[in-house]
Design a protein around this motif. Structure first.
Motif, mmCIF file in Angstrom:
data_model
loop_
_atom_site.group_PDB
_atom_site.id
_atom_site.type_symbol
_atom_site.label_atom_id
_atom_site.label_comp_id
_atom_site.label_asym_id
_atom_site.label_seq_id
_atom_site.Cartn_x
_atom_site.Cartn_y
_atom_site.Cartn_z
ATOM 1 N N ASN A 150 5.696 12.963 -2.497
ATOM 2 C CA ASN A 150 6.769 12.924 -3.421
ATOM 3 C C ASN A 150 8.196 12.555 -3.019
ATOM 4 O O ASN A 150 9.074 13.227 -2.800
ATOM 5 C CB ASN A 150 6.768 14.215 -4.413
ATOM 6 N N PRO A 151 8.380 11.347 -2.346
ATOM 7 C CA PRO A 151 9.687 10.848 -1.889
ATOM 8 C C PRO A 151 10.689 10.711 -2.698
ATOM 9 O O PRO A 151 10.488 10.569 -4.062
ATOM 10 C CB PRO A 151 9.189 9.537 -1.034
ATOM 11 N N ASP A 152 11.896 10.929 -2.319
ATOM 12 C CA ASP A 152 13.243 10.685 -3.218
ATOM 13 C C ASP A 152 13.402 9.188 -3.638
ATOM 14 O O ASP A 152 13.757 9.061 -4.638
ATOM 15 C CB ASP A 152 14.278 11.260 -2.355
ATOM 16 N N LEU A 153 12.791 8.275 -2.774
ATOM 17 C CA LEU A 153 12.994 6.925 -3.111
ATOM 18 C C LEU A 153 11.861 6.277 -2.271
ATOM 19 O O LEU A 153 11.431 6.614 -1.325
ATOM 20 C CB LEU A 153 14.584 6.424 -2.436
ATOM 21 N N VAL A 154 11.491 4.999 -3.146
ATOM 22 C CA VAL A 154 10.481 4.160 -2.441
ATOM 23 C C VAL A 154 11.058 2.697 -2.419
ATOM 24 O O VAL A 154 11.570 2.483 -3.496
ATOM 25 C CB VAL A 154 8.970 4.229 -3.305
ATOM 26 N N LEU A 155 11.277 2.311 -1.267
ATOM 27 C CA LEU A 155 11.489 0.728 -1.184
ATOM 28 C C LEU A 155 10.465 -0.103 -0.781
ATOM 29 O O LEU A 155 9.630 0.136 0.269
ATOM 30 C CB LEU A 155 12.694 0.648 0.010
ATOM 31 N N LEU A 156 10.237 -1.104 -1.398
ATOM 32 C CA LEU A 156 9.362 -2.168 -1.479
ATOM 33 C C LEU A 156 9.835 -3.277 -0.571
ATOM 34 O O LEU A 156 10.247 -4.471 -0.913
ATOM 35 C CB LEU A 156 8.602 -2.589 -2.445
ATOM 36 N N THR A 157 9.544 -3.320 0.671
ATOM 37 C CA THR A 157 10.022 -4.152 1.737
ATOM 38 C C THR A 157 9.581 -5.609 1.726
ATOM 39 O O THR A 157 9.853 -6.614 2.274
ATOM 40 C CB THR A 157 10.249 -3.861 3.100
ATOM 41 N N GLU A 158 8.058 -5.416 0.969
ATOM 42 C CA GLU A 158 7.174 -6.816 1.289
ATOM 43 C C GLU A 158 8.060 -7.658 0.168
ATOM 44 O O GLU A 158 7.970 -8.878 0.032
ATOM 45 C CB GLU A 158 5.846 -6.655 0.941
ATOM 46 N N SER A 159 8.510 -7.301 -1.134
ATOM 47 C CA SER A 159 8.770 -7.713 -2.036
ATOM 48 C C SER A 159 10.324 -7.982 -2.484
ATOM 49 O O SER A 159 10.857 -8.988 -3.352
ATOM 50 C CB SER A 159 8.248 -7.507 -3.407
ATOM 51 N N GLN A 160 11.089 -7.189 -1.513
ATOM 52 C CA GLN A 160 12.515 -7.127 -1.898
ATOM 53 C C GLN A 160 13.242 -7.652 -0.542
ATOM 54 O O GLN A 160 12.679 -7.178 0.641
ATOM 55 C CB GLN A 160 13.071 -5.981 -2.160
#
Length: 183
Positions: A150-160
């Motif tokens: 349950n992270p506060d935020l998920v960042l998708l570094t493959e697509s962004q």
């Protein structure tokens, strides 16, 4: 005595080696400097060269690595510093250690990037060493990595792009800093 009038917090970025934690940490710190937000980076590689140089990569040592990092970050955050942490933090139990120590100061950010992309990036050559069995207990290859629950935020570094990820991160963290100022 507090160093600043701002409220401190700990931004705990976790993910596989090569996911983009250090890149985003650098970008975020630059953004904070632009906005006159007092911040500091704690990086897993740096701490393992100094404070945690006596620790290996057993599960017990990994837990102690995270405990020491969280305690250090907590001391700084209590003085009003925004602490940007970059640690693989492979297991949910390790994240729970940091969360327990830091309480409301803890803001968990999962830098989500597929293993295959991290292997392609392999800026340190670690995946190659792990694949050749030269490097033991390497997260994602011969040692487990659990996706956070349950992270506060998920960042998708493959697509962004790194900048897009940093913009999302900065917006989320700015909102959290504002909440802390008025709590």
């Amino acid at each position: 005595m507090k160093l600043t009038t701002q409220k401190g917090m700990v931004i705990w970025m976790l993910g596989l080696s090569g996911a983009g934690k250090s890149t985003l940490s650098d970008l975020l710190e630059t953004q904070f400097q632009t906005e006159n937000i007092f911040s500091i980076q704690l990086d897993g590689d740096q701490l393992r060269k100094g404070l945690n140089k006596n620790l290996g990569f057993s599960m017990e040592d990994r837990a102690e690595n995270i405990r020491r990092a969280a305690e250090t970050a907590g001391i700084m955050a209590a003085k009003g510093i925004v602490v940007i942490c970059s640690f693989i933090t492979p297991l949910n139990v390790h994240r729970e250690i940091a969360r327990e120590i830091l309480g409301e100061l803890y803001f968990e950010v999962f830098i989500d990037c597929p293993l295959t992309v991290c292997q392609e990036r392999d800026v340190k050559g670690l995946y190659k060493l792990a694949g050749n069995n030269t490097l033991k207990n390497f997260t994602g290859i011969s040692s487990a990595f659990e996706k956070p629950e349950n992270p506060d935020l998920v960042l998708l570094t493959e697509s962004q792009t790194p900048q897009q990820c940093c913009d999302h991160l900065y917006a989320a963290v700015s909102s959290r800093i504002t909440q802390l100022q008025f709590s």
